[in-house]
Scaffold this motif. Structure first.
Motif, PDB file in Angstrom:
ATOM      1  N   GLU A  73      43.688 -15.159  52.712  1.00 45.91           N
ATOM      2  CA  GLU A  73      42.448 -14.543  52.246  1.00 45.91           C
ATOM      3  C   GLU A  73      41.951 -15.151  50.938  1.00 45.91           C
ATOM      4  O   GLU A  73      40.792 -15.004  50.567  1.00 45.91           O
ATOM      5  CB  GLU A  73      42.608 -13.029  52.088  1.00 45.91           C
ATOM      6  N   ASP A 106      56.289  -9.506  51.480  1.00 47.33           N
ATOM      7  CA  ASP A 106      56.117  -8.653  50.300  1.00 47.33           C
ATOM      8  C   ASP A 106      57.247  -8.865  49.299  1.00 47.33           C
ATOM      9  O   ASP A 106      57.429  -8.090  48.375  1.00 47.33           O
ATOM     10  CB  ASP A 106      56.032  -7.173  50.698  1.00 47.33           C
ATOM     11  N   THR A 158      49.986 -17.457  45.067  1.00 40.36           N
ATOM     12  CA  THR A 158      50.573 -17.320  46.409  1.00 40.36           C
ATOM     13  C   THR A 158      49.563 -17.795  47.435  1.00 40.36           C
ATOM     14  O   THR A 158      48.356 -17.514  47.300  1.00 40.36           O
ATOM     15  CB  THR A 158      50.966 -15.856  46.699  1.00 40.36           C
ATOM     16  N   ASP A 178      47.763  -8.585  45.102  1.00 38.78           N
ATOM     17  CA  ASP A 178      48.459  -9.201  46.230  1.00 38.78           C
ATOM     18  C   ASP A 178      48.255  -8.297  47.437  1.00 38.78           C
ATOM     19  O   ASP A 178      48.291  -7.063  47.302  1.00 38.78           O
ATOM     20  CB  ASP A 178      49.961  -9.352  45.919  1.00 38.78           C
ATOM     21  N   GLY A 223      48.181 -13.128  43.824  1.00 37.86           N
ATOM     22  CA  GLY A 223      49.394 -13.471  44.555  1.00 37.86           C
ATOM     23  C   GLY A 223      50.623 -13.158  43.734  1.00 37.86           C
ATOM     24  O   GLY A 223      50.814 -13.698  42.647  1.00 37.86           O
ATOM     25  N   GLY A 268      53.381 -16.619  50.976  1.00 37.86           N
ATOM     26  CA  GLY A 268      52.500 -15.797  51.791  1.00 37.86           C
ATOM     27  C   GLY A 268      53.223 -15.133  52.946  1.00 37.86           C
ATOM     28  O   GLY A 268      54.334 -15.512  53.313  1.00 37.86           O
ATOM     29  N   ASP A 269      52.595 -14.102  53.498  1.00 36.70           N
ATOM     30  CA  ASP A 269      53.098 -13.371  54.664  1.00 36.70           C
ATOM     31  C   ASP A 269      54.424 -12.664  54.398  1.00 36.70           C
ATOM     32  O   ASP A 269      55.245 -12.513  55.308  1.00 36.70           O
ATOM     33  CB  ASP A 269      53.240 -14.305  55.875  1.00 36.70           C
ATOM     34  N   TRP A 309      48.129 -16.979  50.105  1.00 41.82           N
ATOM     35  CA  TRP A 309      47.590 -16.034  51.074  1.00 41.82           C
ATOM     36  C   TRP A 309      46.303 -16.590  51.683  1.00 41.82           C
ATOM     37  O   TRP A 309      45.445 -17.122  50.975  1.00 41.82           O
ATOM     38  CB  TRP A 309      47.297 -14.691  50.416  1.00 41.82           C
TER      39      TRP A 309
END
Length: 419
Positions: free
Chosen positions: A386, A323, A382, A348, A315, A320-321, A384
């Motif tokens: 996943e 860049d 981060t 990431d 991350g 998240g979500d 995320w």
């Protein structure tokens, strides 16, 4: 829309979705080309669909201010980055104001200049209005001004624009505020009409409150860790109080991004210029700056001297979500690790290209598993989605030393920065 950056582009695409004819003025020719071809130059959920529907139709980008005289409203959406002293850099706001005023000389009919950039209270009245009117020469009677702050969360910006908690319109003349408000026709939301300075301050105060809730949660979390208390259980109990709410009470590595750090710092500088001493706001920043270092210190407690060790950082975006790596806590941790002699492998889903510009001399990987393989420890920075299911991948490390800066993992042997 003057400025095709994050706020300007998202707002433009959403105004186009509401049925308006929108022109984006952007000095970066590469951005202009990308927008006109329907390709968003930034990642934001739902933005690509809006651009594909409206680019070339009722949404166009240009590097010229020629579109100003024929428009009803011009929104200033340029950046106000922090200067070396923490004050907001208003040079781009001043430049946009000069250009708008100059091109309004040849316009006809009523036109409203709306400041959407985040600016210190007093900026619209003391900088934007006099600059525009000086350049517009002779059109002072048919130019109005308004302030319309944005409250867009990165990763949720399109949704937030179309389903806002509130729309804030600051103006001195009712007509200017009415025209600015009309741009949002079709959106079901409370509209708050206030003075211009109040609108400017609402934005700063909102971000300062969110930052304060985060730093408060982190300070409590640090205490809870010393007492072996799960801070997330504590904050669930705290957040059920309707006066507090559960939002922004997640303890972790702290806040980053393009808004909260710079806006709190700018508010501190503004307060100091008025002879105030903003003790609470200073503490908010101090707690936030300490959190990444606390994570590295915890890592040293787990694996000893970091010199020569290899650490995986999962991350890189500040959340998240997105860049966006601006003021990312992950970047601060990586710089800390490098300073202590550790080598870093990072992954990431979206932010690697932007992270390379800031820290080019680490190893970037194509997956979490590749980053973890052979490392002495893994840091999750981060939230995320996943990453939530990661477990067996940690067996690829030399030992399962797993530290979280965000609470996302489901494996039981992960330890958090403050839980």
């Amino acid at each position: 829309m003057v400025g095709g950056g994050y706020v300007g582009l998202v707002s433009s695409a959403c105004f186009a979705e509401l049925g308006h004819n929108v022109n984006i003025i952007e000095i970066d020719c590469n951005k202009v080309e990308a927008i006109n071809s329907g390709e968003p130059p930034i990642y934001e959920k739902g933005l690509d669909g809006l651009l594909s529907r409206h680019a070339g139709e009722n949404l166009m980008a240009t590097d010229s201010y020629d579109v100003i005289p024929e428009s009803d409203l011009s929104f200033i959406c340029v950046g106000t980055p922090p200067g070396p002293d923490g004050n907001a850099d208003l040079s781009m706001v001043a430049s946009a104001s000069r250009s708008i005023g100059r091109y309004l000389r040849d316009g006809e009919g009523y036109h409203v200049v709306v400041v959407k950039s985040t600016v210190p209270p007093g900026t619209t009245e003391e900088l934007v209005i006099p600059t525009v009117l000086e350049e517009a020469r002779g059109r002072s009677d048919d130019i109005g001004f308004a302030m319309n702050p944005e409250f867009l969360r990165e990763g949720m910006a399109v949704y937030d624009f179309m389903h806002p908690d509130r729309i804030v319109i600051g103006s001195r003349e009712g007509g200017a505020g009415d025209l600015a408000e009309s741009a949002y026709s079709g959106i079901d939301s409370p509209v708050l009409r206030v003075g211009i300075r109040a609108a400017e301050m609402i934005k700063y105060a909102s971000n300062a409150m969110l930052a304060t809730k985060i730093s408060f949660s982190n300070e409590v979390g640090n205490i809870c860790k010393d007492l072996d208390i799960d801070v997330y259980e504590v904050m669930r109990g705290v957040g059920l109080d309707h006066r507090i709410s559960p939002h922004f009470l997640n303890s972790g590595a702290g806040f980053g991004g393009s808004c909260l750090p710079k806006d709190v710092s700018a508010l501190i500088r503004l307060a100091e210029s008025l002879g105030e001493y903003p003790v609470l706001l200073k503490s908010v920043i101090e707690v936030n700056e300490r959190q990444p270092h606390r994570l590295v210190k915890l890592l040293e407690e787990k694996i000893g001297d970091l010199f020569g060790k290899e650490v995986a950082v999962l991350g890189l975006a500040f959340k998240g979500d997105t860049d966006d790596v601006r003021d990312s806590r992950a970047i601060k941790v990586i710089l800390d690790l490098k300073e202590k002699g550790a080598s870093v492998k990072a992954y990431d889903p979206l932010a690697i290209p932007n992270a390379r510009k800031v820290v080019p001399d680490i190893k970037y990987c194509r997956s979490a598993a590749e980053a973890l393989e052979g490392c002495d420890a893994g840091l999750i920075m981060t939230e995320w989605a996943e990453f939530a299911s990661l477990d067996e991948e940690f067996d690829m490390m030399k030992s399962r030393v797993i530290l979280e800066g965000r609470r996302i993992l489901s494996c039981e042997d992960a330890e958090g920065i403050c839980w």
